[in-house]
Write a protein that holds these residues in place. Structure first.
Motif, PDB file in Angstrom:
ATOM      1  N   SER A  50      31.356  16.116  14.727  1.00  0.00           N
ATOM      2  CA  SER A  50      31.112  16.287  16.161  1.00  0.00           C
ATOM      3  C   SER A  50      29.945  17.247  16.364  1.00  0.00           C
ATOM      4  O   SER A  50      29.744  18.184  15.589  1.00  0.00           O
ATOM      5  CB  SER A  50      32.358  16.864  16.840  1.00  0.00           C
ATOM      6  OG  SER A  50      33.447  15.970  16.743  1.00  0.00           O
ATOM      7  N   GLN A 162      38.182  12.226  15.204  1.00  0.00           N
ATOM      8  CA  GLN A 162      37.821  13.181  16.250  1.00  0.00           C
ATOM      9  C   GLN A 162      38.467  12.795  17.580  1.00  0.00           C
ATOM     10  O   GLN A 162      38.873  13.666  18.355  1.00  0.00           O
ATOM     11  CB  GLN A 162      36.303  13.240  16.375  1.00  0.00           C
ATOM     12  CG  GLN A 162      35.624  13.732  15.108  1.00  0.00           C
ATOM     13  CD  GLN A 162      34.145  13.426  15.068  1.00  0.00           C
ATOM     14  OE1 GLN A 162      33.539  13.134  16.087  1.00  0.00           O
ATOM     15  NE2 GLN A 162      33.556  13.476  13.882  1.00  0.00           N
ATOM     16  N   ARG A 163      38.569  11.508  17.852  1.00  0.00           N
ATOM     17  CA  ARG A 163      39.166  11.064  19.105  1.00  0.00           C
ATOM     18  C   ARG A 163      40.625  11.469  19.187  1.00  0.00           C
ATOM     19  O   ARG A 163      41.097  11.934  20.231  1.00  0.00           O
ATOM     20  CB  ARG A 163      39.016   9.531  19.229  1.00  0.00           C
ATOM     21  CG  ARG A 163      39.564   8.952  20.529  1.00  0.00           C
ATOM     22  CD  ARG A 163      39.037   9.669  21.754  1.00  0.00           C
ATOM     23  NE  ARG A 163      37.577   9.766  21.761  1.00  0.00           N
ATOM     24  CZ  ARG A 163      36.888  10.598  22.514  1.00  0.00           C
ATOM     25  NH1 ARG A 163      37.518  11.474  23.283  1.00  0.00           N
ATOM     26  NH2 ARG A 163      35.581  10.607  22.469  1.00  0.00           N
ATOM     27  N   THR A 165      42.022  13.989  17.600  1.00  0.00           N
ATOM     28  CA  THR A 165      42.033  15.444  17.744  1.00  0.00           C
ATOM     29  C   THR A 165      41.786  15.841  19.189  1.00  0.00           C
ATOM     30  O   THR A 165      42.483  16.698  19.750  1.00  0.00           O
ATOM     31  CB  THR A 165      40.964  16.076  16.834  1.00  0.00           C
ATOM     32  OG1 THR A 165      41.286  15.791  15.464  1.00  0.00           O
ATOM     33  CG2 THR A 165      40.900  17.583  17.018  1.00  0.00           C
ATOM     34  N   LEU A 166      40.796  15.230  19.828  1.00  0.00           N
ATOM     35  CA  LEU A 166      40.418  15.585  21.186  1.00  0.00           C
ATOM     36  C   LEU A 166      41.419  15.113  22.232  1.00  0.00           C
ATOM     37  O   LEU A 166      41.690  15.817  23.212  1.00  0.00           O
ATOM     38  CB  LEU A 166      39.030  15.011  21.502  1.00  0.00           C
ATOM     39  CG  LEU A 166      37.848  15.648  20.758  1.00  0.00           C
ATOM     40  CD1 LEU A 166      36.611  14.784  20.899  1.00  0.00           C
ATOM     41  CD2 LEU A 166      37.578  17.048  21.278  1.00  0.00           C
ATOM     42  N   ASP A 167      41.974  13.927  22.031  1.00  0.00           N
ATOM     43  CA  ASP A 167      42.822  13.330  23.071  1.00  0.00           C
ATOM     44  C   ASP A 167      44.306  13.633  22.916  1.00  0.00           C
ATOM     45  O   ASP A 167      45.052  13.603  23.900  1.00  0.00           O
ATOM     46  CB  ASP A 167      42.645  11.801  23.080  1.00  0.00           C
ATOM     47  CG  ASP A 167      41.266  11.373  23.544  1.00  0.00           C
ATOM     48  OD1 ASP A 167      40.519  12.246  24.054  1.00  0.00           O
ATOM     49  OD2 ASP A 167      40.919  10.187  23.381  1.00  0.00           O
ATOM     50  N   SER A 197      37.959  20.696  13.274  1.00  0.00           N
ATOM     51  CA  SER A 197      39.132  20.661  14.149  1.00  0.00           C
ATOM     52  C   SER A 197      39.316  21.984  14.886  1.00  0.00           C
ATOM     53  O   SER A 197      39.603  22.015  16.086  1.00  0.00           O
ATOM     54  CB  SER A 197      40.393  20.340  13.332  1.00  0.00           C
ATOM     55  OG  SER A 197      40.292  19.081  12.717  1.00  0.00           O
ATOM     56  N   LEU A 200      36.584  22.390  17.595  1.00  0.00           N
ATOM     57  CA  LEU A 200      36.892  21.592  18.783  1.00  0.00           C
ATOM     58  C   LEU A 200      38.012  22.232  19.597  1.00  0.00           C
ATOM     59  O   LEU A 200      37.984  22.223  20.836  1.00  0.00           O
ATOM     60  CB  LEU A 200      37.289  20.169  18.368  1.00  0.00           C
ATOM     61  CG  LEU A 200      36.177  19.329  17.725  1.00  0.00           C
ATOM     62  CD1 LEU A 200      36.746  18.005  17.213  1.00  0.00           C
ATOM     63  CD2 LEU A 200      35.049  19.065  18.727  1.00  0.00           C
ATOM     64  N   THR A 201      38.984  22.822  18.905  1.00  0.00           N
ATOM     65  CA  THR A 201      40.083  23.491  19.595  1.00  0.00           C
ATOM     66  C   THR A 201      39.590  24.733  20.327  1.00  0.00           C
ATOM     67  O   THR A 201      39.988  25.003  21.469  1.00  0.00           O
ATOM     68  CB  THR A 201      41.194  23.863  18.604  1.00  0.00           C
ATOM     69  OG1 THR A 201      41.609  22.696  17.883  1.00  0.00           O
ATOM     70  CG2 THR A 201      42.395  24.450  19.331  1.00  0.00           C
ATOM     71  N   ALA A 204      37.953  23.775  23.556  1.00  0.00           N
ATOM     72  CA  ALA A 204      38.904  23.389  24.599  1.00  0.00           C
ATOM     73  C   ALA A 204      39.623  24.603  25.184  1.00  0.00           C
ATOM     74  O   ALA A 204      39.870  24.665  26.397  1.00  0.00           O
ATOM     75  CB  ALA A 204      39.912  22.397  24.033  1.00  0.00           C
TER      76      ALA A 204
END
Length: 319
Positions: A50, A162-163, A165-167, A197, A200-201, A204
């Motif tokens: 990402s 990744q999707r 993880t994100l969703d 991961s 990305l966390t 968010a």
């Protein structure tokens, strides 16, 4: 007239005289190394990490001494029935987890790292405090450095999707942190995908109004994804919270991370720890380096990785 020195000898002499670092003593290029590694193993679809141009940033709203602090980890709870997971254990897909979990921060926990990308040659995986600073955070809470620990710590899965993880994973983790009244979060990744991961966390959580700091070892991955605050330790993967069996190193590392949390002026703030793993950069040259592995060993590793992928898929399908 004496024999002229080679270029290499002259450079080595110059470096020694002025105290310069060795030319190879630079951050490990994990993204390129892993890409080349899997191509050498016969996988012709390199993983794409990402990448974001903009990065969220939430300033601290109050002093850390008044904050509720959450710990997020990619380490897995020990499962006695899942095979080797201790010091020196090989990659063990059966011991991974694929859904976020929580643990009581008032208790001790046996969490381990048997990820595919951990450096098993230059670090031993013997001291969980090097990747899971929960006991030290409890100490800092008792000393008043932080206000209190959140009721739970959080396990962040290392799904390659990744999707997903994100969703799926991240919204649940953010919700749980909010339910615990978390003011700030400390996040510690281990393997290369763990660093993605966790990054990305962190993004968010910042978007949800919770300031974060990532404590990691894969500089290129974290900065490529883009996070608000990053304490980079130039150590082998699996040691983001300090050197194993070195309590001062661990305390200094966590303290520096907290200072980054407090003082970062804007998003994409990276601070490198001044600690040095080794006088030699040899460990950096060894990691997933196809030039240092024989064709026979690559073939063995390909077969081993195929078996691990099949195991992981079966676990994910039943999660």
């Amino acid at each position: 007239m004496g024999t002229l020195a080679t270029v290499e000898e002259a450079n080595a002499e110059a470096i020694s005289e002025v105290g310069m670092a060795h030319a190879d003593d630079v951050p490990v290029p994990y993204m390129q190394r892993t890409r080349d590694w899997y191509l050498a193993l016969g996988y012709n679809n390199p993983y794409r990490y990402s990448h974001y141009a903009s990065v969220p940033f939430t300033p601290l709203k109050k002093p850390l001494s008044q904050c509720t602090v959450a710990l997020l980890t990619t380490a897995a709870p020990f499962q006695p029935d899942k095979g080797p997971q201790g010091p020196g254990a090989p990659y063990n897909a059966a011991a991974k987890f694929y859904a976020p979990y929580v643990g009581d921060t008032s208790q001790d926990h046996d969490v381990r790292i048997s990820h595919v990308g951990i450096d098993r040659k230059h670090t031993s995986m013997e001291d969980a405090n090097a990747w899971f600073p929960l006991p030290l955070l409890r100490t800092l809470a008792a000393e008043g450095r932080i206000g209190r620990l959140a009721k739970h710590f959080h396990g962040v899965p290392t799904n390659r999707s990744q999707r997903h993880t994100l969703d799926v994973d991240i919204p649940l983790i953010v919700e749980r942190c909010q339910q615990d009244g978390v003011d700030v979060a400390v996040l510690v990744p281990n393997c290369p995908i763990c660093h993605q991961s966790i990054s990305l966390t962190a993004r968010a959580l910042e978007e949800a109004g919770i300031p974060t700091v990532v404590m990691g070892c894969a500089k290129d991955i974290v900065e490529y994804v883009g996070v608000p605050r990053f304490l980079y330790s130039d150590f082998p993967l699996g040691n983001g919270a300090g050197k194993p069996h070195d309590r001062q190193s661990q305390r200094d590392t966590l303290e520096l991370a907290l200072r980054v949390l407090e003082s970062a002026p804007a998003a994409r703030t990276t601070v490198q720890s001044p600690q040095v793993w080794s006088d030699s950069p040899e460990w950096k040259l060894d990691y997933s380096n196809v030039e240092r592995v024989s064709p026979e060993e690559l073939a063995r590793l390909r077969a081993e990785n195929d078996r691990a992928k099949a195991t992981a898929k079966a676990i994910r399908d039943n999660t």
